[in-house]
Design a protein around this motif. Sequence first.
Motif: not given
Length: 376
Positions: A307, A333, A309, A313, A241
């Motif tokens: 991904r 994500e 995002a 998240s 993250h």
Amino acid sequence: MLTGAMPSPDVIVVGAGIIGAACAHALARAGQQVLVIDSGVGGATHAGMGHLVVMDDNPAEMALSQYSVEAWRRMAADMPTDCAFHACGTLWIAANAEEMAGAEEKQVRLAQQGVECALLNAAQLTQAEPGLRSGLAGGLLVPGDGTVYAPNATRWLLGRLPDKVTVQRGMVARIDGDSVVLADGSTRSAPKLLLATGMQATELVPGLPLRAKKGHLVITDRYPGAITHQLVELGYISSAHHSEGPSVAFNVQPRPTGQLLIGSSRQFDTLDRSVEPEMLAQMLQRAMGYLPGVAHLNAIRSWTGFRPATPDSLPILDRHPTNPHLWLAVGHEGLGVTTATGTADLMAALMTGHTPPLDPGHFALARFDAVVGGAL
């Protein structure tokens, strides 16, 4: 899976990755006639690791991932062997006392929600995975986690109800009310549209708060028994993250073929698909720091993916605020495969007027009003 003529669809799903496929299947089970339109290029579903892991960074993620992993396990008995469902469990590795304290906290959170898990001390960790380096503090075993080969699982889901789901190849260039306009100028219409693509979602719905996270993966030759669990460092959570700058974390999966799938890396603000030797080297060095034997394995392929995002998240699972025909299932994500089943059941319920199995408020687009700034 049909590819020819079909009755007029109730729903058009844009995107035939794991999210689109799972949603199409869930909508079909709810009685909807579904047309899935996909470019055939392949995105995050084909590039990802295919892990099925309960994540507990926040209550919403916990609820969605736990529900989804349980749903995957229920489906496992019906899956063909080429979906490669593997109930290998996850071993979260604690490198030191601080991370072991984190493992204990994680164990409490998971156990409170009924997720089976067990703390392992250093000796038990070595017994469970002898290939790990010495000096690790211990870990947390979550035996209900697993992996699946997502591209084949996607094809299986799309083909389960052939009288209800039709797949058509085509590049969607624009969404206009209840219609999608393809690159060849033709249109397809339905009362409900569901956008379930990766980063292409930002082209079709400008203003969506999505950002690409590039990742590298490596797969090895066959080494049966090298590891038996999915191995993830507890530092993975903070690494996953990071909102700025590149990062790597130790994450290795045993595939049913005997191969090892090695990750993971994260980079922002690039759409360059090329494998970057420096980033790959950092990722592999990280893996060797936990699993020294990786240095002696033969890697047969490396690749990258992106991904999609969101700022927090969590995915966006909601109706579009200005187009009443359009629904959104985007921004998963690195948890698209894990949460595909929960996403599908939630979206099918919302789109057909039934009570959703999870609180949809956590995934509403309105939570980003300050980020979107009225762009939608």
